[in-house]
Scaffold this motif. Structure first.
Motif, short mmCIF file in Angstrom:
data_model
loop_
_atom_site.label_atom_id
_atom_site.label_comp_id
_atom_site.label_asym_id
_atom_site.label_seq_id
_atom_site.Cartn_x
_atom_site.Cartn_y
_atom_site.Cartn_z
N UNK A 1 0.83 -1.21 0.00
CA UNK A 1 0.00 0.00 0.00
C UNK A 1 0.87 1.25 0.00
N UNK A 2 1.92 1.26 0.77
CA UNK A 2 2.84 2.40 0.84
C UNK A 2 3.46 2.66 -0.53
N UNK A 3 3.97 1.61 -1.18
CA UNK A 3 4.60 1.76 -2.49
C UNK A 3 3.60 2.22 -3.54
N UNK A 4 2.38 1.70 -3.49
CA UNK A 4 1.35 2.12 -4.45
C UNK A 4 1.00 3.59 -4.26
N UNK A 5 0.93 4.04 -3.02
CA UNK A 5 0.65 5.45 -2.74
C UNK A 5 1.74 6.35 -3.28
N UNK A 6 2.99 5.99 -3.00
CA UNK A 6 4.13 6.78 -3.48
C UNK A 6 4.15 6.81 -5.01
#
Length: 131
Positions: free
Chosen positions: A12-17
């Motif tokens: 989720x963090x990588x997708x947000x970034x």
């Protein structure tokens, strides 16, 4: 097999970034081109300088006139034509994609002060350019 909570958080963090620049750029495009009715393939600018009250996008210089366009290349290519610019003046058109990656520049440092026409084409374009 399901991802662990730690893996799910990292995904989720990588997708947000990864996606945030495109989502924000789309938000600004929608607010300008659609909601405000400026449309696409039209260069627009303002006669006023930006102030801290302007929150649409970061504006690094409050003594610089800004213009912008949203280029839609689905139907046909577009051409940016600039006149000759006096040697003592500076100008720059920054060309970015939806992820805010810089694709190139047209301006004093990149192309010089001479008049010029610059062709913008979409992916897969197979036409020919005419001078």
């Amino acid at each position: 097999m399901s991802p662990s909570p730690e893996d799910a958080f990292q995904i989720a963090h990588d997708a947000y970034i990864y996606g945030l620049p495109m989502v924000e750029n789309y938000r600004v495009m929608y607010s300008n081109a659609v909601k405000a009715g400026l449309g696409y393939n039209r260069l627009t600018g303002t006669a006023a300088l930006y102030t801290p009250a302007n929150h649409e996008v970061p504006t690094p210089n409050n003594d610089t006139a800004y213009s912008k366009t949203w280029v839609d290349l689905r139907a046909e290519p577009m051409v940016l034509t600039v006149p000759p610019i006096p040697e003592r003046r500076y100008y720059s058109f920054q060309i970015i994609d939806y992820f805010t990656n810089v694709i190139g520049y047209v301006g004093t440092r990149a192309t010089g002060p001479r008049a010029g026409s610059y062709l913008f084409v979409g992916p897969g374009w197979t036409g020919s350019k005419r001078a």
